[in-house]
Design an enzyme around this catalytic site. Structure first.
Site, PDB file in Angstrom:
ATOM      1  N   TYR A  70     -10.277  -3.300   4.191  1.00 13.02           N
ATOM      2  CA  TYR A  70     -10.571  -2.041   4.888  1.00 13.02           C
ATOM      3  C   TYR A  70     -11.892  -2.153   5.651  1.00 13.02           C
ATOM      4  CZ  TYR A  70      -6.661   0.358   2.736  1.00 13.02           C
ATOM      5  OH  TYR A  70      -5.383   0.750   2.386  1.00 13.02           O
TER       6      TYR A  70
ATOM      7  N   GLN B 283       0.843  -1.203   0.000  1.00 15.98           N
ATOM      8  CA  GLN B 283       0.000   0.000   0.000  1.00 15.98           C
ATOM      9  C   GLN B 283       0.873   1.245   0.000  1.00 15.98           C
ATOM     10  OE1 GLN B 283      -3.245   0.810  -0.334  1.00 15.98           O
ATOM     11  NE2 GLN B 283      -2.652   2.948  -0.017  1.00 15.98           N
TER      12      GLN B 283
ATOM     13  N   PRO C  62      -7.723  -9.053   6.950  1.00 17.07           N
ATOM     14  CA  PRO C  62      -8.860  -8.163   6.686  1.00 17.07           C
ATOM     15  C   PRO C  62      -8.525  -7.120   5.615  1.00 17.07           C
ATOM     16  CG  PRO C  62      -8.293  -8.220   9.038  1.00 17.07           C
ATOM     17  CD  PRO C  62      -7.175  -8.863   8.299  1.00 17.07           C
TER      18      PRO C  62
ATOM     19  N   TYR D 115       4.068  -0.939   7.597  1.00 15.95           N
ATOM     20  CA  TYR D 115       2.903  -1.769   7.953  1.00 15.95           C
ATOM     21  C   TYR D 115       2.815  -3.013   7.048  1.00 15.95           C
ATOM     22  CZ  TYR D 115      -2.126  -2.517   9.032  1.00 15.95           C
ATOM     23  OH  TYR D 115      -3.349  -3.027   9.405  1.00 15.95           O
TER      24      TYR D 115
HETATM   25  N1  CAA Z   1      -0.920   5.482  -5.762  1.00 16.89           N
HETATM   26  C1  CAA Z   1      -0.247   6.417  -6.472  1.00 16.89           C
HETATM   27  N2  CAA Z   1      -0.078   7.663  -6.035  1.00 16.89           N
HETATM   28  C2  CAA Z   1      -0.580   7.986  -4.862  1.00 16.89           C
HETATM   29  C3  CAA Z   1      -1.297   7.066  -4.071  1.00 16.89           C
HETATM   30  C4  CAA Z   1      -1.472   5.778  -4.583  1.00 16.89           C
HETATM   31  N3  CAA Z   1      -2.119   4.827  -3.902  1.00 16.89           N
HETATM   32  N4  CAA Z   1      -1.670   7.657  -2.927  1.00 16.89           N
HETATM   33  C5  CAA Z   1      -1.223   8.936  -3.009  1.00 16.89           C
HETATM   34  N5  CAA Z   1      -0.583   9.119  -4.186  1.00 16.89           N
HETATM   35  C6  CAA Z   1       0.032  10.362  -4.680  1.00 16.89           C
HETATM   36  C7  CAA Z   1      -0.915  11.531  -4.581  1.00 16.89           C
HETATM   37  O1  CAA Z   1      -1.767  11.589  -5.703  1.00 16.89           O
HETATM   38  C8  CAA Z   1       0.040  12.720  -4.550  1.00 16.89           C
HETATM   39  O2  CAA Z   1       0.521  12.995  -5.849  1.00 16.89           O
HETATM   40  P1  CAA Z   1       0.966  14.463  -6.280  1.00 16.89           P
HETATM   41  O3  CAA Z   1       2.134  14.818  -5.394  1.00 16.89           O
HETATM   42  O4  CAA Z   1       1.356  14.298  -7.698  1.00 16.89           O
HETATM   43  O5  CAA Z   1      -0.220  15.319  -6.038  1.00 16.89           O
HETATM   44  C9  CAA Z   1       1.184  12.170  -3.759  1.00 16.89           C
HETATM   45  O6  CAA Z   1       1.097  10.738  -3.838  1.00 16.89           O
HETATM   46  C10 CAA Z   1       1.087  12.567  -2.303  1.00 16.89           C
HETATM   47  O7  CAA Z   1       2.164  12.032  -1.716  1.00 16.89           O
HETATM   48  P2  CAA Z   1       2.775  12.605  -0.416  1.00 16.89           P
HETATM   49  O8  CAA Z   1       3.831  11.695  -0.033  1.00 16.89           O
HETATM   50  O9  CAA Z   1       3.182  14.000  -0.567  1.00 16.89           O
HETATM   51  O10 CAA Z   1       1.525  12.563   0.550  1.00 16.89           O
HETATM   52  P3  CAA Z   1       1.473  12.499   2.080  1.00 16.89           P
HETATM   53  O11 CAA Z   1       2.793  12.168   2.655  1.00 16.89           O
HETATM   54  O12 CAA Z   1       0.806  13.719   2.540  1.00 16.89           O
HETATM   55  O13 CAA Z   1       0.456  11.299   2.377  1.00 16.89           O
HETATM   56  C11 CAA Z   1      -0.237   9.039   2.582  1.00 16.89           C
HETATM   57  C12 CAA Z   1       0.583  10.069   1.784  1.00 16.89           C
HETATM   58  C13 CAA Z   1       0.108   9.106   4.050  1.00 16.89           C
HETATM   59  C14 CAA Z   1       0.238   7.728   2.066  1.00 16.89           C
HETATM   60  C15 CAA Z   1      -1.731   9.271   2.389  1.00 16.89           C
HETATM   61  O14 CAA Z   1      -2.012   9.257   1.029  1.00 16.89           O
HETATM   62  C16 CAA Z   1      -2.557   8.158   3.045  1.00 16.89           C
HETATM   63  O15 CAA Z   1      -2.914   8.232   4.200  1.00 16.89           O
HETATM   64  N6  CAA Z   1      -2.880   7.093   2.272  1.00 16.89           N
HETATM   65  C17 CAA Z   1      -3.668   5.949   2.757  1.00 16.89           C
HETATM   66  C18 CAA Z   1      -2.780   4.875   3.263  1.00 16.89           C
HETATM   67  C19 CAA Z   1      -3.622   3.726   3.678  1.00 16.89           C
HETATM   68  O16 CAA Z   1      -4.357   3.136   2.909  1.00 16.89           O
HETATM   69  N7  CAA Z   1      -3.534   3.353   4.949  1.00 16.89           N
HETATM   70  C20 CAA Z   1      -4.345   2.299   5.470  1.00 16.89           C
HETATM   71  C21 CAA Z   1      -4.709   2.600   6.883  1.00 16.89           C
HETATM   72  S1  CAA Z   1      -5.901   1.483   7.518  1.00 16.89           S
HETATM   73  C22 CAA Z   1      -5.073   0.066   7.699  1.00 16.89           C
HETATM   74  O17 CAA Z   1      -3.901  -0.024   7.574  1.00 16.89           O
HETATM   75  C23 CAA Z   1      -5.920  -1.134   8.023  1.00 16.89           C
HETATM   76  C24 CAA Z   1      -5.704  -2.189   7.033  1.00 16.89           C
HETATM   77  O18 CAA Z   1      -5.055  -3.176   7.353  1.00 16.89           O
HETATM   78  C25 CAA Z   1      -6.325  -2.105   5.710  1.00 16.89           C
END
Ligand code: CAA
Length: 246
Positions: A184, A146, A182, A152
């Protein structure tokens, strides 16, 4: 109904609470650990209102000595642990090029090293009694990776490596070891993901919604049933079709 003792780590969290409730309703004597006294008191009152009585023991799963003490305390109070659900987990999401060593080690210690810390003081008793059920709560993101979760995903993938090795070593002692992965689920952990990011994630789930904690608890209960005694080393993915790898 079973009257065996089950330890669910991280039982006060979203998925953990559902597992504790389900196992308690199935008759297990359930124990869980906690780190925060205040949060746990409120949690105890909430589950007690539903008729769930769970033993709560202080203990940080990332601390090996605390885990030994925690297991000792549970065994003294309600008996030897026959069922262990390694569920406790945290996130420290950030892209890897920004990740600190602390964000890496916090996640690896709490999600993966905890499997050693908690299972090690329990496994010898299970082997001596020739019966045990161990379930790791991993994640879809340990299977598919991810963006923002190198720490993680590495820890969660490691949990299944742990499962399949332990399953081989302990099969002849009547112990099965399995993983539930699991997708999400609508817990605080997932709700902490920024809303616009979460909306994009939900759009990728064929079943069109987040999962419910009890849908994971049900999968855990499956592995505990005597009828599932021939399942070991499995990884049961419960994710709404979000990832369909074998
Ligand atoms: N694929 C490709 N590009 C992506 C992307 C993805 N999946 N997610 C974000 N990006 C891109 C954005 O579009 C953005 O692009 P631009 O700079 O061109 O605008 C860029 O990445 C942003 O990157 P940053 O590093 O600057 O962003 P950030 O540091 O502020 O945040 C992040 C990044 C923390 C990963 C945030 O996107 C986030 O929280 N993502 C979700 C992560 C996730 O799914 N976590 C799961 C938590 S729940 C869990 O873990 C339970 C479980 O088991 C499922």
């Amino acid at each position: 109904m079973s009257t065996r003792v089950a330890l669910v780590t991280g039982g006060t969290g979203g998925i953990g609470t559902a597992i504790v409730r389900r196992l308690a309703k199935m008759g297990y004597k359930v124990a869980t650990n906690y780190r925060n006294e205040e949060k746990t008191q409120a949690w105890r009152a909430k589950v007690a209102a539903d008729g769930v009585d769970a033993l709560t023991v202080r203990g940080d799963v990332s601390d090996p000595e605390a885990c030994k003490a925690m297991v000792r305390q549970i065994e003294e109070k309600i008996g030897p642990v026959d069922v262990l659900i390694n569920n406790a987990g945290i996130t420290r999401d950030t892209t890897f090029h920004k990740m600190t060593y602390e964000q890496w080690t916090d996640v690896v210690n709490t999600n993966l090293n905890a499997c050693f810390n908690v299972t090690r003081p329990i496994i010898e008793g299970m082997r001596a009694r020739k019966w045990g059920r161990i379930v790791q709560i991993s994640s879809i993101n340990g299977q598919k990776g991810q963006y923002g979760q190198a720490n993680y995903a590495a820890a969660k993938a490691g949990m299944h490596g742990f499962t399949i090795s332990l399953a081989q070593e302990n099969a002849r002692y009547g112990i099965t070891v399995n993983t539930v992965s699991p997708g999400y689920i609508g817990t605080d952990m997932v709700m902490a993901v920024p809303e616009e990011v979460r909306a994009k994630i939900v759009a990728q789930i064929p079943l069109g919604r987040l999962g419910k904690p009890d849908e994971i608890a049900y999968a855990v209960a499956f592995f505990l049933d005597d009828a599932a005694a021939w399942c070991t080393g499995c990884n049961l993915a419960v994710n709404g079709g979000h990832y369909m790898g074998w």
